[in-house]
Design an enzyme around this catalytic site. Structure first.
Site, PDB file in Angstrom:
ATOM      1  N   GLY A 125      -2.389  -9.296  11.890  1.00  0.00           N
ATOM      2  CA  GLY A 125      -2.946  -8.014  12.538  1.00  0.00           C
ATOM      3  C   GLY A 125      -3.575  -7.129  11.716  1.00  0.00           C
ATOM      4  O   GLY A 125      -3.507  -5.846  11.147  1.00  0.00           O
ATOM      5  N   GLU A 146      -8.974 -10.222  16.838  1.00  0.00           N
ATOM      6  CA  GLU A 146     -10.441 -10.618  17.297  1.00  0.00           C
ATOM      7  C   GLU A 146     -10.216 -11.592  16.157  1.00  0.00           C
ATOM      8  O   GLU A 146      -8.761 -11.800  14.880  1.00  0.00           O
ATOM      9  CB  GLU A 146     -10.972  -9.179  16.721  1.00  0.00           C
ATOM     10  N   HIS A 167       0.774  -1.199   0.052  1.00  0.00           N
ATOM     11  CA  HIS A 167      -0.182   0.074   0.547  1.00  0.00           C
ATOM     12  C   HIS A 167       0.968   1.627   0.540  1.00  0.00           C
ATOM     13  O   HIS A 167       0.559   2.408   0.311  1.00  0.00           O
ATOM     14  CB  HIS A 167      -0.568   0.104   1.256  1.00  0.00           C
TER      15      HIS A 167
HETATM   16  P1  OAD Z   1      -7.509  -2.810  10.063  1.00  0.00           P
HETATM   17  O1  OAD Z   1      -7.914  -1.105  10.792  1.00  0.00           O
HETATM   18  O2  OAD Z   1      -8.797  -2.859   9.590  1.00  0.00           O
HETATM   19  O3  OAD Z   1      -7.405  -3.971  10.986  1.00  0.00           O
HETATM   20  C1  OAD Z   1      -7.090  -3.683  12.278  1.00  0.00           C
HETATM   21  C2  OAD Z   1      -6.354  -5.645  12.545  1.00  0.00           C
HETATM   22  O4  OAD Z   1      -5.478  -6.115  13.704  1.00  0.00           O
HETATM   23  C3  OAD Z   1      -8.850  -5.740  13.281  1.00  0.00           C
HETATM   24  O5  OAD Z   1      -8.318  -7.281  12.495  1.00  0.00           O
HETATM   25  C4  OAD Z   1      -7.511  -5.893  14.522  1.00  0.00           C
HETATM   26  O6  OAD Z   1      -8.281  -7.502  15.092  1.00  0.00           O
HETATM   27  C5  OAD Z   1      -6.370  -6.474  14.796  1.00  0.00           C
HETATM   28  N1  OAD Z   1      -5.400  -5.962  15.874  1.00  0.00           N
HETATM   29  C6  OAD Z   1      -5.651  -4.277  16.728  1.00  0.00           C
HETATM   30  N2  OAD Z   1      -4.959  -4.174  17.361  1.00  0.00           N
HETATM   31  C7  OAD Z   1      -4.213  -5.409  17.377  1.00  0.00           C
HETATM   32  C8  OAD Z   1      -2.803  -6.409  18.241  1.00  0.00           C
HETATM   33  N3  OAD Z   1      -2.432  -5.656  18.832  1.00  0.00           N
HETATM   34  N4  OAD Z   1      -2.229  -8.142  17.825  1.00  0.00           N
HETATM   35  C9  OAD Z   1      -3.010  -8.055  16.766  1.00  0.00           C
HETATM   36  N5  OAD Z   1      -4.040  -7.428  16.399  1.00  0.00           N
HETATM   37  C10 OAD Z   1      -4.701  -6.650  15.868  1.00  0.00           C
HETATM   38  O7  OAD Z   1      -6.487  -2.956   9.162  1.00  0.00           O
HETATM   39  P2  OAD Z   1      -5.909  -3.496   8.467  1.00  0.00           P
HETATM   40  O8  OAD Z   1      -6.518  -4.769   7.636  1.00  0.00           O
HETATM   41  O9  OAD Z   1      -4.268  -3.197   8.284  1.00  0.00           O
HETATM   42  O10 OAD Z   1      -5.021   0.574   3.500  1.00  0.00           O
HETATM   43  O11 OAD Z   1      -6.842  -2.689   6.788  1.00  0.00           O
HETATM   44  C11 OAD Z   1      -6.472  -2.610   5.942  1.00  0.00           C
HETATM   45  C12 OAD Z   1      -5.830  -1.446   4.473  1.00  0.00           C
HETATM   46  O12 OAD Z   1      -6.949  -0.756   5.107  1.00  0.00           O
HETATM   47  C13 OAD Z   1      -4.771  -0.486   5.183  1.00  0.00           C
HETATM   48  O13 OAD Z   1      -2.994  -0.922   4.206  1.00  0.00           O
HETATM   49  C14 OAD Z   1      -5.425   0.796   4.680  1.00  0.00           C
HETATM   50  C15 OAD Z   1      -6.818   0.734   5.108  1.00  0.00           C
HETATM   51  O14 OAD Z   1      -7.802   1.417   4.420  1.00  0.00           O
HETATM   52  C16 OAD Z   1      -4.495   2.194   3.059  1.00  0.00           C
HETATM   53  O15 OAD Z   1      -3.334   2.746   3.369  1.00  0.00           O
HETATM   54  C17 OAD Z   1      -4.688   2.182   1.468  1.00  0.00           C
END
Ligand code: OAD
Length: 242
Positions: free
Chosen positions: A190, A218, A122
């Protein structure tokens, strides 16, 4: 929470894996204090992606978009890699050319930790791209002047980030496909697993016969598909795998 038996099982699988591919998302950086996108404190709860992370938003109001990225750069620059990032560096050092890291994170923390074999699919918040000549350069200036312009052709710069509605770069897609097809263990850390194409990577890995392990606080849409789902914080669980 992940049980001791699950952790031992995951560790055994990793120890016997020949090729390891890892996918990370905002959850791994959450443990460093970088906000995630979804979930209770996620950025998309407060901000609208359509206003800030699309090519249309940038065309309409580049100042607003740059102000938001400047704010995120200021925040991220105060954060450091955590033990989960460090463990992935160690994994790379042990597995050498048999490990590849795919990250959706733009914060650059994997690079700061020392990972070298990675695709930042990304983009990277510390890179800018000229909307005129297309040149990509690293830029760590904080705050960036608003609006920042290209030193070479003076056109407007944009963040070197893949926005909603944009395609991933060909080279990254090719490298990810190669890493997914080569791996016998796919570790997903994550990510909420809702943004494609990364959300489809676990299925690809399963298709080629890899074992898939998920680490997340989760359950996700992929949790039912994976072989082992470990619940907990990345910074606590990832170091236990080695
Ligand atoms: P999300 O914010 O959608 O998801 C974060 C995930 O991390 C969730 O499933 C949480 O349960 C988990 N989580 C949170 N804290 C955690 C921890 N301490 N340990 C383990 N897991 C944890 O983020 P992404 O999946 O990365 O796009 O989102 C994908 C894309 O959507 C991003 O790259 C971004 C966004 O729009 C761009 O920036 C282009």
């Amino acid at each position: 929470m992940a049980t001791d038996d699950q952790i031992i099982l995951a560790r055994t699988h990793l120890a016997s894996a020949r090729n390891v591919t890892v996918l990370t998302g905002a959850g791994i950086s959450a443990d460093s204090g970088v906000p995630t996108f979804r979930g209770a404190d996620g950025l998309w709860r407060t901000y609208r992606a359509e206003d800030l992370a699309t090519p249309e938003a940038f065309a309409r109001d580049p100042r607003l978009v740059w102000e938001w990225y400047n704010w995120r750069r200021e925040l991220i620059t105060t954060k450091s890699p955590n033990p989960a990032h460090d463990t992935l560096v160690e994994l790379e050092q042990r597995w050498t050319d048999r490990m590849w890291l795919i990250t959706q994170n733009v914060d650059g923390l994997h690079r700061t930790a020392g990972s070298q074999r990675l695709s930042e699919i990304h983009g990277n918040i510390w890179k800018v791209r000229c909307t005129g000549c297309g040149v990509i350069s690293e830029n760590r200036e904080i705050p960036l002047p608003i609006l920042p312009t290209c030193r070479l052709c003076h056109a407007l710069l944009r963040p070197h980030i893949v926005w909603f509605g944009e395609s991933l770069w060909e080279e990254d897609l090719r490298r990810c496909d190669e890493a997914l097809r080569a791996c016998d263990l796919f570790l997903v850390i994550g990510t909420s697993g809702v943004v494609y194409p990364a959300a489809g990577f676990a299925s690809v890995a399963k298709e080629v016969g890899a074992l898939v392990i998920e680490i997340n606080l989760e359950s996700t849409p992929q949790s039912n598909l994976v072989d082992l789902s470990l619940r907990g914080r990345a910074k606590d669980l990832v170091p236990l795998l080695l």
